[in-house]
Design a protein around this motif. Structure first.
Motif, PDB file in Angstrom:
ATOM      1  N   ARG A  36      -3.729 -15.911  -0.507  1.00 24.06           N
ATOM      2  CA  ARG A  36      -3.006 -16.013   0.767  1.00 24.06           C
ATOM      3  C   ARG A  36      -3.955 -16.027   1.956  1.00 24.06           C
ATOM      4  NH1 ARG A  36       2.585 -14.333  -0.116  1.00 24.06           N
ATOM      5  NH2 ARG A  36       2.818 -13.858   2.106  1.00 24.06           N
ATOM      6  N   GLY A  37      -5.241 -15.958   1.693  1.00 22.64           N
ATOM      7  CA  GLY A  37      -6.223 -15.981   2.770  1.00 22.64           C
ATOM      8  C   GLY A  37      -6.437 -14.642   3.450  1.00 22.64           C
ATOM      9  N   ILE A  38      -6.093 -13.550   2.770  1.00 26.46           N
ATOM     10  CA  ILE A  38      -6.235 -12.198   3.340  1.00 26.46           C
ATOM     11  C   ILE A  38      -7.446 -11.529   2.704  1.00 26.46           C
ATOM     12  CG2 ILE A  38      -5.139  -9.947   3.668  1.00 26.46           C
ATOM     13  CD1 ILE A  38      -2.433 -11.350   3.337  1.00 26.46           C
ATOM     14  N   SER A  39      -8.390 -11.097   3.505  1.00 22.05           N
ATOM     15  CA  SER A  39      -9.597 -10.457   2.998  1.00 22.05           C
ATOM     16  C   SER A  39      -9.354  -8.982   2.727  1.00 22.05           C
ATOM     17  CB  SER A  39     -10.741 -10.602   4.004  1.00 22.05           C
ATOM     18  OG  SER A  39     -10.464  -9.850   5.176  1.00 22.05           O
ATOM     19  N   THR A  40     -10.201  -8.391   1.866  1.00 22.18           N
ATOM     20  CA  THR A  40     -10.099  -6.952   1.610  1.00 22.18           C
ATOM     21  C   THR A  40     -10.444  -6.161   2.869  1.00 22.18           C
ATOM     22  OG1 THR A  40     -12.365  -6.971   0.745  1.00 22.18           O
ATOM     23  CG2 THR A  40     -10.565  -7.160  -0.851  1.00 22.18           C
ATOM     24  N   GLU A  41     -11.307  -6.723   3.719  1.00 24.70           N
ATOM     25  CA  GLU A  41     -11.632  -6.049   4.977  1.00 24.70           C
ATOM     26  C   GLU A  41     -10.404  -5.944   5.880  1.00 24.70           C
ATOM     27  OE1 GLU A  41     -15.211  -7.459   3.069  1.00 24.70           O
ATOM     28  OE2 GLU A  41     -13.394  -8.552   3.703  1.00 24.70           O
ATOM     29  N   ALA A  42      -9.590  -7.008   5.885  1.00 25.49           N
ATOM     30  CA  ALA A  42      -8.363  -6.977   6.683  1.00 25.49           C
ATOM     31  C   ALA A  42      -7.397  -5.926   6.150  1.00 25.49           C
ATOM     32  CB  ALA A  42      -7.701  -8.355   6.684  1.00 25.49           C
ATOM     33  N   VAL A  43      -7.319  -5.792   4.820  1.00 27.92           N
ATOM     34  CA  VAL A  43      -6.444  -4.786   4.225  1.00 27.92           C
ATOM     35  C   VAL A  43      -6.933  -3.379   4.556  1.00 27.92           C
ATOM     36  CG1 VAL A  43      -5.554  -3.869   2.044  1.00 27.92           C
ATOM     37  CG2 VAL A  43      -5.717  -6.331   2.388  1.00 27.92           C
ATOM     38  N   GLU A  44      -8.244  -3.195   4.526  1.00 27.02           N
ATOM     39  CA  GLU A  44      -8.817  -1.894   4.872  1.00 27.02           C
ATOM     40  C   GLU A  44      -8.462  -1.511   6.316  1.00 27.02           C
ATOM     41  OE1 GLU A  44     -12.872  -2.658   4.081  1.00 27.02           O
ATOM     42  OE2 GLU A  44     -12.691  -2.408   1.905  1.00 27.02           O
ATOM     43  N   LYS A  45      -8.547  -2.496   7.197  1.00 28.31           N
ATOM     44  CA  LYS A  45      -8.194  -2.234   8.598  1.00 28.31           C
ATOM     45  C   LYS A  45      -6.710  -1.921   8.728  1.00 28.31           C
ATOM     46  CE  LYS A  45      -8.641  -4.180  13.248  1.00 28.31           C
ATOM     47  NZ  LYS A  45      -9.145  -5.319  14.061  1.00 28.31           N
ATOM     48  N   GLN A  46      -5.868  -2.648   8.000  1.00 28.59           N
ATOM     49  CA  GLN A  46      -4.430  -2.374   8.023  1.00 28.59           C
ATOM     50  C   GLN A  46      -4.138  -0.958   7.525  1.00 28.59           C
ATOM     51  OE1 GLN A  46      -1.764  -5.229   6.217  1.00 28.59           O
ATOM     52  NE2 GLN A  46      -3.014  -6.960   6.875  1.00 28.59           N
ATOM     53  N   TYR A  47      -4.793  -0.581   6.441  1.00 30.53           N
ATOM     54  CA  TYR A  47      -4.560   0.745   5.859  1.00 30.53           C
ATOM     55  C   TYR A  47      -4.914   1.852   6.866  1.00 30.53           C
ATOM     56  CZ  TYR A  47      -4.516   4.542   2.443  1.00 30.53           C
ATOM     57  OH  TYR A  47      -4.236   5.699   1.768  1.00 30.53           O
ATOM     58  N   LYS A  48      -6.008   1.658   7.545  1.00 31.81           N
ATOM     59  CA  LYS A  48      -6.428   2.646   8.544  1.00 31.81           C
ATOM     60  C   LYS A  48      -5.393   2.767   9.660  1.00 31.81           C
ATOM     61  CE  LYS A  48     -10.233   3.791  11.704  1.00 31.81           C
ATOM     62  NZ  LYS A  48     -11.563   3.357  12.219  1.00 31.81           N
ATOM     63  N   ILE A  49      -4.901   1.636  10.119  1.00 33.49           N
ATOM     64  CA  ILE A  49      -3.907   1.658  11.196  1.00 33.49           C
ATOM     65  C   ILE A  49      -2.603   2.269  10.710  1.00 33.49           C
ATOM     66  CG2 ILE A  49      -2.473   0.188  12.677  1.00 33.49           C
ATOM     67  CD1 ILE A  49      -4.865  -1.734  12.840  1.00 33.49           C
ATOM     68  N   LEU A  50      -2.180   1.910   9.486  1.00 30.46           N
ATOM     69  CA  LEU A  50      -0.914   2.401   8.947  1.00 30.46           C
ATOM     70  C   LEU A  50      -0.941   3.908   8.691  1.00 30.46           C
ATOM     71  CD1 LEU A  50      -0.111  -0.497   6.462  1.00 30.46           C
ATOM     72  CD2 LEU A  50       1.153   0.055   8.542  1.00 30.46           C
TER      73      LEU A  50
END
Length: 537
Positions: A20-34
């Motif tokens: 889907r074009g989503i990097s693991t770095e983007a997920v890490e940032k999302q997790y931190k925000i969530l």
């Protein structure tokens, strides 16, 4: 930064994200925000009339409408930017509740009103025909037999019309009793009369936005640019439909549309976290994804080549008798925008000469503080060189003029005064979810006199005519965290990217203007279409 193990990603998860074009770095940032939350904006107070919201008298309104018409005569590049990637599914939440309920006849007022007024909806004829084809009976006959849920199933699911998966842009909003635009079959190219018969005598948001754009920015033999951002899976249908129904409107107004359909990428989707800090997953173990909000269309907005761009939501359209008021309101906003930009350009050129008289300097300071609404408590104690640098930095930014309507208990963005990191205070649009977890700010928010209808116009070029790098004026930290209940009652946490008119425009100059509430006619649920402002009598 957490590793993939700490944020609980399997190899299959990573493969799905990459597809889907989503990097693991983007997920890490999302997790931190969530898990830690997003920064809460430093809201000082909500804006109000004579405190951040301008009210224009009749003479001023006419002045700015005329200013906009003169600007149109110059042939400048203008675009109408309309986020249109949503589906109509959200319109039907209450109807799905009824469809899944343990009772078979309407119980709530909402349910009763829907079935009572079914003939008033623009899609009635199509639904009635589908009922006849599938059951051999009309809607009226099915309802007489208390087969309410069967009618709904034929309307909402793939048993029939499957409206739940239809893009909002193609949902039938209004009945076209005038037959002035869509019933002009002679103007339709024979090769593409694909949609005509099924949409005859009805109007979709696409048609209404094209008509409104033509009324605001159209000139005889001119060009009107309209950009609809769409989901990848809907792009072909939306584009084909729009290409077909542009012709009667172009013929009516004597102009041509240039249309664009940038896709909202799945790379901007976000994951969902449960109250146990676990990723929400489908039954097959794959991630549940959530649309990342209207900020995900920011890259498409940045790609506009226009000098001026209007922004409006796809679900906020008017019927014909209200369109002149809507067009006048937007022309008024546009005229105020271009006149203000003229003053900005003049003041920047004066500052660049570094030979500004004391009176002229006070004039510029007053303009920045009381027209552009950027205030600095220590401006007068700065040295002359510091004043020049400060004023120039505040003048040389993208400009937006935003219409604000009187608050009628709609949930969404509110006009506010906020404290910025550089010590200044300025106007911003703050979303409900940005302050929902703060009791004091939430109370302040609920007392707001005005509401953001997403009716704004933006100037996207600097005093030399060079396009701004809009990303340089955005605040990537202004993500929005939403807490919602799942069907099972569990708390879910979702992240939206900084909003298009929130974090993405955090460092813009902003003017709020009071506009008529009749220009705001959103459709948030299906029964909104029963309101008088959506009924062509």
């Amino acid at each position: 930064m957490k590793t993939k193990d700490e944020i609980r990603l399997t190899e299959d998860d990573i493969a799905l994200l990459q597809s889907r074009g989503i990097s693991t770095e983007a997920v890490e940032k999302q997790y931190k925000i969530l898990t830690k939350g997003a920064p809460v904006p430093k809201v000082l107070r909500t804006a109000a009339i004579e405190d951040g919201i301008t009210v224009l008298n009749v003479a001023e309104q006419d002045l700015y409408v005329n200013a906009w018409d003169r600007y149109l005569d110059k042939g400048k590049s203008i675009s109408h930017f309309i986020p249109a990637s949503g589906t109509a599914h959200r319109f039907f939440r209450e109807l799905f509740n009824f469809l899944n309920a343990d009772y078979d006849e309407p119980q709530t007022n909402y349910e009763k009103n829907f079935f009572k007024h079914l003939p008033s909806f623009a899609f009635f004829a199509e639904l009635d025909q589908t009922c006849v084809e599938k059951t051999g009976k009309t809607i009226e006959e099915l309802l007489e037999e208390n087969r309410y849920k069967q009618v709904l199933s034929l309307m909402l699911t793939d048993e029939g019309l499957n409206y739940r998966s239809l893009p909002t842009a193609l949902f039938k909003y209004h009945t076209d009793k005038s037959k002035r635009f869509v019933a002009l079959q002679k103007y339709l190219h024979k090769k593409i009369i694909h949609y005509y018969l099924s949409f005859e005598n009805t109007r979709t948001p696409i048609q209404e936005h094209l008509i409104e754009a033509a009324m605001v920015s159209g000139r005889k033999d001119g060009v009107v640019n309209v950009c609809f951002t769409v989901a990848e899976e809907h792009r072909e249908a939306v584009q084909n439909y729009t290409e077909e129904f542009r012709y009667p409107i172009e013929k009516k107004f004597g102009l041509n549309f240039i249309l664009a359909f940038p896709m909202q990428s799945h790379a901007t989707d976000s994951l969902i976290l449960t109250d146990q800090n676990e990723w929400l997953r489908n039954e097959d173990g794959t991630f549940c994804f959530h649309c990342g909000g209207h900020g995900t269309v920011f890259p498409s907005f940045c790609d506009l080549k226009a000098e001026v761009a209007f922004i409006n939501n796809i679900d906020n359209v008017s019927i014909d008798q209200d369109k002149p008021l809507v067009a006048k309101s937007r022309k008024m906003l546009g005229g105020l925008l271009v006149n203000t930009q003229k003053s900005i350009n003049k003041y920047i050129k004066l500052i660049d000469k570094e030979d500004v008289s004391e009176d002229k300097l006070i004039e510029i300071i007053n303009f920045v503080e009381n027209v552009l609404n950027v205030k600095h408590d220590k401006i007068l104690s700065m040295s002359r060189k510091e004043q020049y640098a400060y004023l120039r930095s505040k003048l040389n930014r993208p400009l937006r003029v935003c219409g604000m309507v009187r608050n009628e208990e709609e949930q969404g963005g509110m006009p506010c005064w906020v404290r910025n990191t550089d010590g200044t205070s300025s106007l911003q649009i703050i979303e409900y979810y940005q302050v929902a977890e703060n009791a004091n700010l939430k109370h302040l928010f609920e007392q707001s006199t005005h509401f953001n209808p997403v009716d704004m116009v933006c100037f996207l070029r600097d005093y030399k005519g060079k396009p701004y790098n809009l990303k340089a004026f955005a605040n990537e930290d202004e993500a929005i965290v939403c807490h919602k209940k799942a069907v099972e009652g569990n708390d879910l946490v979702m992240m939206e990217y900084p909003g298009l008119w929130n974090g993405c425009m955090a460092d813009w100059n902003t003017i709020f203007v009071d506009i008529p509430v009749k220009t705001f006619t959103p459709v948030k649920n299906i029964n909104d279409l029963l309101r008088h402002e959506h009924q062509n009598f």
